[in-house]
Enzyme design. Structure first.
Site, PDB file in Angstrom:
ATOM      1  N   ASP A   1      -1.735  -0.785  84.804  1.00  0.00           N
ATOM      2  CA  ASP A   1      -1.212   0.932  84.907  1.00  0.00           C
ATOM      3  C   ASP A   1      -1.231   1.114  86.484  1.00  0.00           C
ATOM      4  O   ASP A   1      -2.367   1.842  86.929  1.00  0.00           O
ATOM      5  CB  ASP A   1      -1.985   1.596  84.166  1.00  0.00           C
TER       6      ASP A   1
ATOM      7  N   ASP B   1      -1.031  -6.145  75.229  1.00  0.00           N
ATOM      8  CA  ASP B   1      -1.752  -5.054  75.992  1.00  0.00           C
ATOM      9  C   ASP B   1      -3.042  -4.723  75.482  1.00  0.00           C
ATOM     10  O   ASP B   1      -3.403  -5.255  74.251  1.00  0.00           O
ATOM     11  CB  ASP B   1      -0.766  -3.858  75.878  1.00  0.00           C
TER      12      ASP B   1
ATOM     13  N   GLU C   1      -8.373  -6.018  76.981  1.00  0.00           N
ATOM     14  CA  GLU C   1      -9.735  -6.407  77.901  1.00  0.00           C
ATOM     15  C   GLU C   1     -10.917  -6.524  76.850  1.00  0.00           C
ATOM     16  O   GLU C   1     -11.759  -7.381  77.273  1.00  0.00           O
ATOM     17  CB  GLU C   1      -9.984  -5.213  78.827  1.00  0.00           C
TER      18      GLU C   1
HETATM   19  C1  GLC Z   1      -1.090   0.805  78.462  1.00  0.00           C
HETATM   20  C2  GLC Z   1      -0.188  -0.111  79.104  1.00  0.00           C
HETATM   21  C3  GLC Z   1       1.063   0.338  79.333  1.00  0.00           C
HETATM   22  C4  GLC Z   1       1.876   0.902  78.093  1.00  0.00           C
HETATM   23  C5  GLC Z   1       0.751   1.678  77.399  1.00  0.00           C
HETATM   24  C6  GLC Z   1       1.248   2.147  76.079  1.00  0.00           C
HETATM   25  O1  GLC Z   1      -1.371   1.888  79.244  1.00  0.00           O
HETATM   26  O2  GLC Z   1      -0.786  -0.754  80.210  1.00  0.00           O
HETATM   27  O3  GLC Z   1       1.925  -0.678  79.901  1.00  0.00           O
HETATM   28  O4  GLC Z   1       2.997   1.321  78.252  1.00  0.00           O
HETATM   29  O5  GLC Z   1      -0.384   1.261  77.212  1.00  0.00           O
HETATM   30  O6  GLC Z   1       1.487   1.004  75.227  1.00  0.00           O
END
Ligand code: GLC
Length: 765
Positions: free
Chosen positions: A493, A419, A422
């Site tokens: 998200d 995650d 980017e």
């Molecule tokens: C980001 C991710 C999400 C995750 C969050 C906490 O927002 O896109 O899926 O739950 O981080 O890790």
């Protein structure tokens, strides 16, 4: 920039061109990569190809500057129209101004360089921008004029698809986009220009024929697809090379096969990854997450995986475990295993700045983190507070990161969820000049940004492959063209709002058309609070999405299937059960994708590209070539307008026979997602099970629908790479009105205990 064409030179499969007053060092060239793929290249950077999406032999050859012998080039000659380059399937004609036109074998133009004058654009005056910004509007500065660009003609009927995870409708014509991996937590709107992924590949469907353009430039790139003018589209970049591939083909499918020939195909995953996944940011403790697993089983909801979000880490330090709240990780995960539940753990790139923390200390010692131009380690902020960024473009850093995966594997995890890659940053964006590495040389953030997630996924994949011995299950938020070789993905998200379930359909379809076949949305929506009705509809959509994961954000209304009352729980069970029945069908589609690049979930236009009614169809899709899904994506709707393309179809729920090429309304009470099966289809199914592997996958059910049809069914151990050495079975199945014949194309794996054929018809359902 280029004037009159004065000479050309053939070197192997490349043709180099010279123009009047052309700068000596710039030698634009066209190369025949295959019979239906040409590369058009201008080396503005002076560094030659630096592709990160095309790997293997072809990528290495391109990057080394080496040429092949004549390759697929059949002939090159100077004719009236310009320099004519022929392969056995296509022709490229290069003329003054380095205009490159592409024709098919019959001489039909597929794509022409735009010849007219470019419109002055919709650029705004400084005053107008100021005025707009006063009320907080982002000033749409009009189509940007960039250094590296290509303008190509559009025909009236052209439709444009692909471009990764972009927002809005299926058909991208008339819109403008940017490729810059972006973590923007605002609820996404149709007019967002960029999201998490950069996949600079588009497919153009013409009245006759189709082609693809892959602009392999991982700097910030721009696509104006008919916003500035109806007559042309523009793609370009601030920097880097003009480096694009023209991919011809008979139809959209062959274009996709061409694109994935270049950038790679989404490989076979472990079978369980196709099961149901439950997740949430905010399972605060071991106790809470154990309860989720128990509830799953208590409610008889099949489930193969629970995701561990950042809560499991010690102060959000990657590759650590919070022993206080999450106790003994190995024990939790092995207890889960006993219940048939695997764990996927999240990992972010941001490494906490903390003396004594091994990952930080090692990275500092070895110089593995990105630096400022002054040579200091660059610090921004992510979940753990001050954090530094591993320099994944450096092969040594990837090896180090791959080894770090051992922590998760030893703990008993079954996959990794990448995650924030980017990369995301909480204290403003990373400056353009932060210094990373591009394999063998320093490169600025500006150049490395769009491939940061790609390189991180590659590192994770290598680690899991080496240390787990299984097919690596990696999920990513950010990526670039070619990442599909290493990772699956999700759309980031989204929110629990109706516009986002609507948008999910074209978004998933376009991701599939961009090489990322194994993809899904957060079922129920990540941000905001989900309602029972929205959840019921989303679980129906999730059932047919390759990645089927319920996930939501901390602070939002709990979103497990049992949180919305009995009715929604039983609807959830119905669709999760259906998903488990369809596992062998999904698995067959995954195999097809590995071999051809054709995605599991497909817009109707991929299967029926001559049908005008499907070119802009945003609320239906195909699961493979045999099942049409028409999900309900409107609040309160208890009916759905269905369109079925040409042919005979059967209503999955009632067996009703329907003639295609017509619209009709079908009732769709809350527990019904309309599904239609093509006449002659054979759908392979398993009995429902609580998780993959809790029976021996011994019984295969073949549901045969009336009509004529055939398909291939694939079977292997669903786990490792032995299938690549032949340890699999492949069956050829033909259906003549319910008379089903099963032949073996390949035998290399144990047989099913039983294959049961069920004939479906309107009389017998
Ligand atoms: C980001 C991710 C999400 C995750 C969050 C906490 O927002 O896109 O899926 O739950 O981080 O890790």
């Amino acid at each position: 920039m280029f004037k009159k064409l004065t000479e050309y030179q053939v070197e192997g499969a490349r043709v180099y061109f010279r123009f009047e007053k052309n700068r000596e060092n710039i030698r634009p060239c066209v190369e025949a990569i295959s019979e239906d793929i040409f590369n058009v290249f201008i080396d503005y950077s002076g560094m030659g190809h630096r592709t990160r999406s095309i790997e293997g032999e072809l990528g290495e050859r391109l990057n080394s500057g080496e040429n092949t012998d004549q390759g697929k080039l059949e002939s090159v000659s100077w004719e009236e129209s310009g320099v004519v380059i022929r392969t056995s399937k296509m022709t490229a004609i290069v003329s003054d101004g380095f205009r490159v036109d592409f024709y098919d074998k019959e001489g039909m133009p597929l794509s022409l360089a735009y010849q007219g004058a470019r419109k002055s654009g919709t650029g705004l005056s400084k005053e107008a921008v100021e005025l707009l910004e006063k009320e907080g509007h982002a000033a749409a500065a009009g189509s940007k004029r960039v250094n590296v660009q290509e303008i190509r003609a559009l025909d009236k009927s052209d439709c444009i698809y692909g471009l990764g995870d972009k927002m809005g409708c299926l058909n991208k014509r008339h819109y403008a986009y940017e490729m810059w991996n972006t973590d923007n937590p605002d609820p996404q709107e149709d007019n967002f220009k960029s999201l998490y992924k950069s996949i600079p590949f588009m497919l153009v469907l013409k009245e006759k024929g189709a082609y693809g353009i892959f602009f392999d430039n991982h700097n910030k790139t721009y696509f104006d697809l008919g916003k500035e003018s109806e007559d042309y589209y523009v793609f370009g970049a601030d920097s880097g090379n003009l480096d694009y591939y023209f991919i011809g083909g008979k139809n959209l499918k062959s274009v996709l096969t061409g694109y994935t020939y270049l950038t790679g195909r989404a490989p076979m995953q472990q079978l369980w990854t196709l099961g149901f996944h439950q997740s949430r940011w905010g399972y605060e403790s071991e106790k809470e997450i154990r309860t989720i697993a128990q509830e799953m089983r208590k409610h008889e909801l099949p489930c193969d995986c629970i995701h561990f979000d950042i809560d499991y880490m010690d102060h959000y330090k990657v590759f650590t475990w919070n022993k206080e709240t999450y106790k003994d990780g190995k024990k939790v995960l092995s207890d889960f295993k006993d219940m048939g539940i695997k764990a996927v753990t999240i990992i972010d790139p941001g490494v906490k700045v903390e003396k004594g923390y091994d990952v930080y200390e090692e990275g500092i010692k070895e110089g593995y983190f990105a630096k400022t131009p002054d040579g200091e380690v660059y610090v921004n902020e992510v979940w753990p507070g001050d954090a530094v960024y591993p320099d994944f473009g450096n092969p040594k850093v990837r090896i180090w990161w791959a080894e770090k995966q051992k922590f998760l594997i030893d703990m008993g995890a079954a996959g990794v969820w990448n995650d924030m890659n980017e990369p995301a940053s909480f204290r403003g964006p990373l400056p353009d000049d932060v210094v990373f590495t591009d394999e063998d040389r320093p490169a600025p953030h500006l150049e490395m940004h769009n491939i940061y997630g790609h390189n991180m996924a590659k590192a994770a994949y290598e680690g899991w492959k080496k240390f787990s011995g299984k097919r690596p299950f990696v999920i990513t938020r950010a990526c670039y063209s070619g990442s599909q070789k290493y990772t699956t993905g999700w759309t980031g998200d989204n929110h629990s709002i109706w516009s986002h379930i609507r948008m999910a359909v074209p978004q998933l379809c376009n991701l599939g058309l961009s090489g990322l076949s194994f993809i899904g949305t957060d079922v129920g929506g990540f941000g905001s609070d989900c309602t029972p009705e929205l959840f019921a509809r989303w679980i129906q959509l999730g059932c047919f999405s390759p990645l089927f994961r319920d996930h939501c954000a901390k602070g939002c209304k709990p979103q497990e299937p049992w949180q919305f009352g009995e009715e929604v729980l039983s609807i959830s069970r119905k669709y999760i059960n259906l998903r488990y029945e369809l596992l062998p069908y999904f698995y067959d589609l995954m195999r097809e994708c590995e071999l051809t690049g054709i995605p599991m979930i497909r817009p109707l236009v991929l299967e029926f590209e001559k049908d005008e009614n499907v070119k802009n169809r945003n609320d239906e899709f195909m699961l493979g070539d045999r099942i049409l899904i028409s999900p309900v994506v409107e609040q309160g709707a208890r009916e759905k307008l269905i369109y079925l393309p040409k042919g005979k179809w059967y209503d999955y729920w009632t067996g009703e026979e329907k003639e295609g090429e017509q619209f009709f309304v079908r009732s769709a009470p809350l527990d019904v997602c309309p599904i239609y099966v093509k006449a002659g289809a054979v759908i392979p199914k398993y009995p429902v099970r609580m998780y993959v592997g809790n029976d021996k996958d011994d019984l295969l059910i073949l549901e045969a629908y009336p009509g004529e049809g055939d398909c291939t069914h694939y079977q292997d151990n669903g786990e490792d790479f032995r299938y690549q050495e032949g340890a699999y079975n492949e069956y050829r199945i033909t259906n003549h009105n319910g008379m089903v014949k099963i032949e073996k194309n390949h035998q290399g794996y144990r047989e099913y205990g039983q294959i049961l054929v069920k004939t479906k018809s309107k009389y017998k359902f």
